[in-house]
Design a protein around this motif. Structure first.
Motif, short mmCIF file in Angstrom:
data_model
loop_
_atom_site.label_atom_id
_atom_site.label_comp_id
_atom_site.label_asym_id
_atom_site.label_seq_id
_atom_site.Cartn_x
_atom_site.Cartn_y
_atom_site.Cartn_z
N THR A 146 0.82 -1.21 0.00
CA THR A 146 0.00 0.00 0.00
C THR A 146 0.86 1.26 0.00
N ARG A 178 -7.79 -3.91 8.80
CA ARG A 178 -6.88 -2.79 8.53
C ARG A 178 -6.81 -2.44 7.04
N TYR A 179 -6.90 -3.46 6.16
CA TYR A 179 -6.59 -3.22 4.75
C TYR A 179 -7.70 -3.56 3.76
N ASP A 181 -10.99 -4.44 1.41
CA ASP A 181 -12.29 -4.03 0.87
C ASP A 181 -13.21 -5.24 0.71
N ALA A 203 -11.23 -3.35 13.67
CA ALA A 203 -11.30 -2.08 12.95
C ALA A 203 -11.48 -0.91 13.91
N ASP A 206 -8.29 0.31 15.25
CA ASP A 206 -7.50 1.07 14.28
C ASP A 206 -8.20 2.35 13.84
N ARG A 208 -10.84 2.47 11.89
CA ARG A 208 -11.25 2.31 10.49
C ARG A 208 -12.72 1.93 10.41
N ASP A 209 -13.42 2.51 9.44
CA ASP A 209 -14.81 2.18 9.17
C ASP A 209 -14.86 1.02 8.18
N VAL A 210 -15.42 -0.11 8.59
CA VAL A 210 -15.53 -1.27 7.69
C VAL A 210 -16.99 -1.54 7.32
#
Length: 267
Positions: A146, A178-179, A181, A203, A206, A208-210
């Motif tokens: 990434t 974390r990564y 989609d 998530a 971290d 992050r919105d999943v």
């Protein structure tokens, strides 16, 4: 996860026991039928049938598919992180993404995992290590991949979507959170809610919105009732493995009808 996401059908054309001209024809036929995503796999030897039978390499196929196709998305189900330097993987993915763009955005999905098929490692000279060490390598690899995408010139045509395969809760699902989609697994319908909650917990740590993570699962040897249960559990990408040289197109047609019925009902 977004339960109103349309159902999509992915078909894995296994790169074993089949002359490439028939694989090429299968790619064209699947795209024409309306399949959403085409996959191969990243191995060097057959996984079934004659272990020394005919077999082709994944990424070379994917570059050819990028040029051959016009609409369908595509990738490996899944790439093995162990077989190539992570920065090289990033560059390869970016290049295949551009080949597939044809005036618009690319169609490549970077689906990856830590690897497991020991014969590949032994015969091609890679260190097999342990399941844990390979997952640690995948974590490092994803960070480098990434980061490399941000530095390439030209950059990818879009933010290349990442799919991660596996269901281990301590390492794999943390990487999904974390990564990814897309999250791909063989999880049974009654186990999905728990696995998804694990992803959401990781998530949250971290930040992050999943909520838009696409949950993917397998159709092999499953009935429509099984698929309905997976759908109810949140699965929206359904993958169907096909073996050549006699690809079962009637089976693809049946699952395309099932996909379309679900999407019509939700419209």
């Amino acid at each position: 996860m977004l339960l109103d996401t349309p159902v999509t059908l992915g078909v894995q054309l296994q790169p074993q026991h089949t002359p490439y001209e028939l694989i090429r024809e299968a790619v064209t036929r699947a795209e024409g039928m309306g399949v959403d995503i085409l996959f191969n796999w990243d191995h060097f030897f057959p996984l079934s049938g004659d272990p020394d039978g005919m077999h082709f390499e994944s990424w070379t196929e994917l570059a050819a598919w990028a040029e051959q196709t016009e609409r369908v998305q595509f990738g490996a189900l899944v790439n093995c992180n162990s077989y190539r330097n992570p920065d090289l993987q990033a560059d390869m993915a970016r290049t295949v993404d551009h080949i597939s763009a044809k005036g618009g955005e690319g169609r490549f999905i970077f689906a990856t995992g830590s690897g497991w098929f020991e014969r590949d490692y032994a015969e091609y000279g890679y260190e097999f290590g342990t399941a844990g060490s390979r997952l640690d390598d995948l974590a490092e690899g994803l960070e480098r991949i990434t980061a490399r995408w941000e530095r390439l010139n030209p950059p990818p045509t879009r933010r290349i979507p990442v799919m991660i395969g596996g269901a281990g809760e301590k390492k794999t699902l943390r990487l999904v959170a974390r990564y990814a989609d897309y999250w791909h697994s063989f999880t049974a319908p009654d186990g999905l809610a728990h696995k998804i909650s694990v992803i959401e917990d990781w998530a949250a740590r971290d930040g992050r919105d999943v909520s838009d993570l696409v949950v993917s699962n397998e159709l092999r040897r499953r009935t429509t009732e099984d698929a309905d249960a997976l759908h109810a559990g949140g699965v929206r990408l359904f993958t169907l493995a096909l073996s050549g040289p006699d690809f079962d197109w009637a089976l693809v047609e049946r699952w395309l009808r099932w996909r379309d019925a679900h999407n019509s009902a939700g419209a």
